[in-house]
Each structure stands twice: as C-alpha cells, then as structure tokens.
Design an enzyme around this catalytic site. Structure first.
Site, PDB file in Angstrom:
ATOM      1  N   ASP A 240       0.774  -1.120  -0.221  1.00  0.00           N
ATOM      2  CA  ASP A 240      -0.120  -0.086   0.037  1.00  0.00           C
ATOM      3  C   ASP A 240       1.040   1.300  -0.128  1.00  0.00           C
ATOM      4  O   ASP A 240       1.329   1.699   1.005  1.00  0.00           O
ATOM      5  CB  ASP A 240      -0.904   0.042   1.118  1.00  0.00           C
ATOM      6  CG  ASP A 240      -1.956   1.114   1.182  1.00  0.00           C
ATOM      7  OD1 ASP A 240      -1.998   2.378   0.472  1.00  0.00           O
ATOM      8  OD2 ASP A 240      -3.009   1.139   1.810  1.00  0.00           O
TER       9      ASP A 240
ATOM     10  N   HIS B   6       0.512   8.070   3.783  1.00  0.00           N
ATOM     11  CA  HIS B   6       1.190   7.293   5.007  1.00  0.00           C
ATOM     12  C   HIS B   6       2.736   7.696   4.961  1.00  0.00           C
ATOM     13  O   HIS B   6       3.476   7.072   5.866  1.00  0.00           O
ATOM     14  CB  HIS B   6       0.989   5.871   4.758  1.00  0.00           C
ATOM     15  CG  HIS B   6      -0.645   5.357   4.651  1.00  0.00           C
ATOM     16  ND1 HIS B   6      -1.409   5.858   5.744  1.00  0.00           N
ATOM     17  CD2 HIS B   6      -1.158   4.894   4.055  1.00  0.00           C
ATOM     18  CE1 HIS B   6      -2.698   5.330   5.421  1.00  0.00           C
ATOM     19  NE2 HIS B   6      -2.337   4.822   4.029  1.00  0.00           N
TER      20      HIS B   6
END
Length: 282
Positions: free
Chosen positions: A187, A192
């Site tokens: 991911d 993030h």
C-alpha cells in the site's frame, strides 16, 4: 456511481507468489520485533519453523485502486476504508502461489447526503490444488455516492461491542517507523509517508495504514485467544473509525464469547476508538 458497472464487477486477478521474506516484512510492518528477545514474536520473523499471521492474506493479491476508473462513475477522491473482513480456511504457508479472484458482492446505501459502502471480496486459492486459503472482504465507503440504493449481498452487519468492561486488555506502542515499513507490503498511498499529502488531507502528519493497525490487533488476538497458534485463528472483522499515528499507544480490548471474541482498539494517546465493532473466531 454507475451501479450497473460496479455490482458484480470482476477485478483483474491472476496469481500471486510470495516468499518467507514477504511474510517477515509484513510481520515487521505490524509492529512485531520491537523486542528482539521476545520468542513469541520471533516465531513470525525467523525462517526456522516460521509462523505466518493470518492477516498476511489481507495484503496478498491487492487489486490496486480499481475504483478510480472512470467507467464506474465513483467520486474516488472521497473514498475511505470503512470495514474489513477476513476468513481463513487453512494456514497460510510461509511461501507459495495462490490464485486471486476478486468481485464486487454488494452495495449498501447510507443516504444521499452520506454515501454508500461498496463491498468487494478477494478469494485466495492454492494455485496447484485449488483449495481455498482465505476470503477477504473490503468495505469501501464512497462518501460522494449515496442515494444509489442497496444492491447485491453485503456481509452481515458488525454489532457494537459490549457495554460492560472488557475481559482483558493489551497495550502496544506503535513504532515510529511502522508506516514506512508496512507500505512495503503493497500500500503505497502517499498519505502514509508524505507530510505534505497528509496536511492536504487534513492530518497533522502521515497516518498509519488502517490495515496495519488491524494486523497488530490480529497478533494480539492470536496470542490472547488462540494461545499463540495462528492455525487456530479462523477469522476476524472490524470497522475503521479514527486515524492512528505512528508512535501512538494503542489498547486492544477483548470480550470473550463462545467460539471467539468481540474486540476494539482504543488509542490511549488520543482517547478515541480507532477500530470498532470487532469480532473474531477461533
């Protein structure tokens, strides 16, 4: 949203292969190994008689951001991860190849002013024998696509956790590097890792992947419910409710019930419930 294009859509699957390094990287990403003398955690990090967390199935054969395709008419900018379900049929080997099949199974309309949840199911089957390994159902909350009506067969609703005090609670502190490691399992959303992207999304700094927090809870549940034996763990599910930041201190609350448990995750740093309505089976 074009329901006629979305419902029943078969996302391109194929095969996925992995090695022990991939399983170890996943375990490191969900916070294992902070204490290098913890033998229980080393079992997932050392190739000798290595264990594999059931949650590893959630990152195998990830379909990518298929909802972004124009043909579906989804306001993809407003999509957030709502719910996740995992059912395991057999232990995940430390290395192997699996057939990946993904299709949209249901749509739940929350209202024209709220949005809709699109559920899609990923099935992992042993490429050589065809035996099912796991089923992973993802609920994507499409906040800009409400008013489309209910369609298909969604998973059973997740009930609220009990109001009484939990039977046990386990705390874990998230490694500051957790998001940087977990993203290597597939991911690569810049939310993030990139501070500017995080600020544009309304966060003070990059947040942790929701599935990373769920993977951490998976390890706690295996330890607390299945005596550290991942082969006894048959599945779990939850709703994502609040963001988690690397460095946060989390508490996993567990309520025992026949055949499993109910659970949630609370950030003791923010005081908020971050994973809610959890259930698990052994």
């Amino acid at each position: 949203m074009r329901v006629d294009k979305v419902l029943g859509y078969a996302v391109k699957g194929g095969e996925v292969s992995w090695t022990g390094k991939d399983a170890i990287l996943y375990a490191l990403g969900v916070n294992l190994g902070r204490d290098p003398l913890n033998r229980g955690e080393l079992a997932y990090l050392f190739e000798k008689d290595m264990k594999v967390l059931p949650g590893f199935a959630m990152v195998l054969g990830h379909p990518g951001f298929w909802m972004r395709e124009p043909q579906f008419g989804i306001d993809w900018v407003k999509i957030v991860h709502a719910e996740q379900f995992l059912e395991t049929s057999r232990p995940i080997p430390s290395s192997g190849t699996a057939r990946v099949d993904i299709r949209v199974t249901g749509i739940v309309d929350k209202g024209a002013d709220k949005g809709a949840i699109v559920y899609y199911e990923k099935t992992l089957s042993d490429a050589a024998t065809g035996a099912e390994i796991a089923r992973v159902t993802t609920g994507a909350f499409c906040r800009g696509d409400g008013g489309c009506g209910d369609h298909g067969v969604p998973p059973s609703s997740l009930a609220a956790t009990p109001e009484r005090a939990p039977d046990r609670s386990v705390t874990r502190e998230i490694d500051l590097r957790a998001a940087l490691i977990y993203r290597l399992s597939g991911d690569f959303n810049p939310l993030h890792i990139d501070p500017e992207t995080a600020r544009q999304a309304g966060y003070e700094r990059p947040i942790l992947h929701g599935l990373c927090t769920m993977g951490l809870a998976n390890h706690v549940l295996v330890e607390e419910m299945a005596g550290g034996d991942p082969e006894r763990f048959k599945g779990f599910a939850c709703r994502f409710s609040r963001p988690v930041y690397p460095g946060d201190k989390l508490r996993v609350d567990i309520w025992n019930e026949d055949g499993g448990a109910r659970w949630r995750v609370v950030s003791e740093t923010s005081g908020q419930v971050v994973l809610d309505r959890g259930r698990a089976r052994v």
